[in-house]
Design an enzyme around this catalytic site. Sequence first.
Site, PDB file in Angstrom:
ATOM      1  N   PRO A   1       0.821  -1.242  -0.094  1.00  0.00           N
ATOM      2  CA  PRO A   1      -0.007  -0.148   0.010  1.00  0.00           C
ATOM      3  C   PRO A   1       0.707   1.250  -0.082  1.00  0.00           C
ATOM      4  CG  PRO A   1      -0.024  -0.962   2.059  1.00  0.00           C
ATOM      5  CD  PRO A   1       0.766  -1.884   1.426  1.00  0.00           C
TER       6      PRO A   1
ATOM      7  N   ASP B   1       5.812   2.501   2.449  1.00  0.00           N
ATOM      8  CA  ASP B   1       5.024   1.316   2.596  1.00  0.00           C
ATOM      9  C   ASP B   1       4.120   1.540   3.805  1.00  0.00           C
ATOM     10  OD1 ASP B   1       3.948  -1.088   3.048  1.00  0.00           O
ATOM     11  OD2 ASP B   1       5.672  -2.285   3.051  1.00  0.00           O
ATOM     12  N   HIS B   2       2.721   1.731   3.680  1.00  0.00           N
ATOM     13  CA  HIS B   2       1.910   2.168   4.767  1.00  0.00           C
ATOM     14  C   HIS B   2       1.778   1.039   5.904  1.00  0.00           C
ATOM     15  CE1 HIS B   2      -0.190   5.125   6.987  1.00  0.00           C
ATOM     16  NE2 HIS B   2      -1.341   5.036   6.012  1.00  0.00           N
ATOM     17  N   ARG B   3       1.954  -0.162   5.354  1.00  0.00           N
ATOM     18  CA  ARG B   3       1.917  -1.329   6.397  1.00  0.00           C
ATOM     19  C   ARG B   3       2.845  -0.965   7.611  1.00  0.00           C
ATOM     20  NH1 ARG B   3       3.262  -6.189   2.934  1.00  0.00           N
ATOM     21  NH2 ARG B   3       4.898  -4.816   2.301  1.00  0.00           N
TER      22      ARG B   3
ATOM     23  N   ILE C   1       4.797   2.155   7.717  1.00  0.00           N
ATOM     24  CA  ILE C   1       5.305   3.533   7.999  1.00  0.00           C
ATOM     25  C   ILE C   1       4.159   4.484   8.055  1.00  0.00           C
ATOM     26  CG2 ILE C   1       6.487   5.576   7.046  1.00  0.00           C
ATOM     27  CD1 ILE C   1       8.397   3.718   5.736  1.00  0.00           C
TER      28      ILE C   1
END
Length: 448
Positions: free
Chosen positions: A228, A416-418, A420
């Site tokens: 994501p 990477d929003h998983r 950060i």
Amino acid sequence: MTDQPRNLLLPSMGEDDMQAEVIELPLAPGTPFAKGDVLVIIESDKATLEVPAPDDGSIVALKVQVGSTVQKDSLLLEYQASTASQATPTSTPQRNDSQPDSAPASTSPPASPASTPAPAPAAAPHPASQPARTSGPVYAGPAVRRLARQLGIDLTQVSGTGNRSRIQLEDLHLWVRTTLQKGAAAAPALPATEWPDLSQYGAIKEIPLSRIQKVSARRLHASWVNIPHVCQHDQAEISAMEQLRAQINKANQASQAKQHEQKARLTPLPFLIKACVAALTEFPLFRSALTPDGTTRIERDSYHIGIAVDTEKGLLVPTIRDADQRNLHELATEAAQLAQQARDGKLSPAQMAGAVFTISSLGHLGGTGFTPIINPPQVAILGVSKIQERLAPAKNSTSETSFRVERLLPLSLSYDHRLINGVDAVRFTRAICQALEQPETLAIDPTG
Ligand code: COA
């Protein structure tokens, strides 16, 4: 064996100036082979070719490595013929692209470890139900390997039913069917895009993608659908940096003229690398990798920085190693050399591996911002656009009509929003901007 080692040269592949890449060296030095065994597998833009052994013998020394670029008459390896027969120094490559990979397996023994020159015992046939191997060489022909590469399949996961567990096309088809059935139960498939007959709207031309374009298309797609992405934009006020850069370049030009030495011209890129290293030092999260199952963060204590380079054949990302230990000139020189090697098609796979973070600079062309795609296993990438100029009130001026020109560098950080969060990304991007806004610190030479 009494003969002198012989050279195995690459024979013509049809067009004498055609270049190809070594994609596999199935046998290690010292390994015995039989006439007809495949010694080198190469791939050009047009085909995958096997170079067979012209005689029985064993490899003395490999003269290429996986990733080497070769053409007609390139020295591939030295071998010791085991008979005094009239072996020719080159062999005829077998073209397998258009044929199913059903050629009978060689009768020679399998590859033995590099340190064991003695002939290995003949291999026993493997039952069809044998599970996928966990180590050792993978036996498969070019057609199978090509299909596996196109589909992104790791051949070590596939059971081969051929002689010496050689993987046949049917084995690969079975593996794909089984995996798809398992996967379909676990996850919904991506909807397919429509593919109309484009010729109904006007003349068309079919242009196959280069190998590099195909590989990067697959990797970029995998990154985009698995990670994501969120993009954080910011601007660094780099007037002082641009001033310092101009001063250094001017001083270098003058000293070069006197001393006839050649120093790479500084672009904003080496300053950016240094600023990223400073931010990565402060925020280890951004030099981390997230395990594929999403359960563990792997923190990496190295500062290898990938640089996206645009080439005629597609996008390549060479790595500048230990960027934290280099000064601005060393970084500029290495970036320029790697970019040149990339454009000449001379980068080895090792030169493109190991980066913890990537910079994609399009600023020399223009643009105000974009969304770069993360290069896994990295978790963030910095996009750089063209320096903008704007008028701003002069510093320390009381006059309302006193202005100065500010130079702003647009930065776009995809992360990477998983792993950060937005706050981390803002802090990290700000840290890069602040480092660029104190250019004297970036100019400090870590080598002393
Ligand atoms: N704004 C304005 N000018 C810029 C700039 C920026 N952000 N970045 C570089 N420039 C200038 C440079 O200073 C240089 O001009 P100068 O000689 O007058 O100083 C000029 O543009 C050309 O720079 P370049 O030769 O491209 O060097 P570089 O160090 O900036 O970049 C590469 C080197 C290899 C990264 C770059 O050439 C490249 O290939 N970028 C493509 C990246 C890419 O394809 N990304 C993929 C996105 S999907």
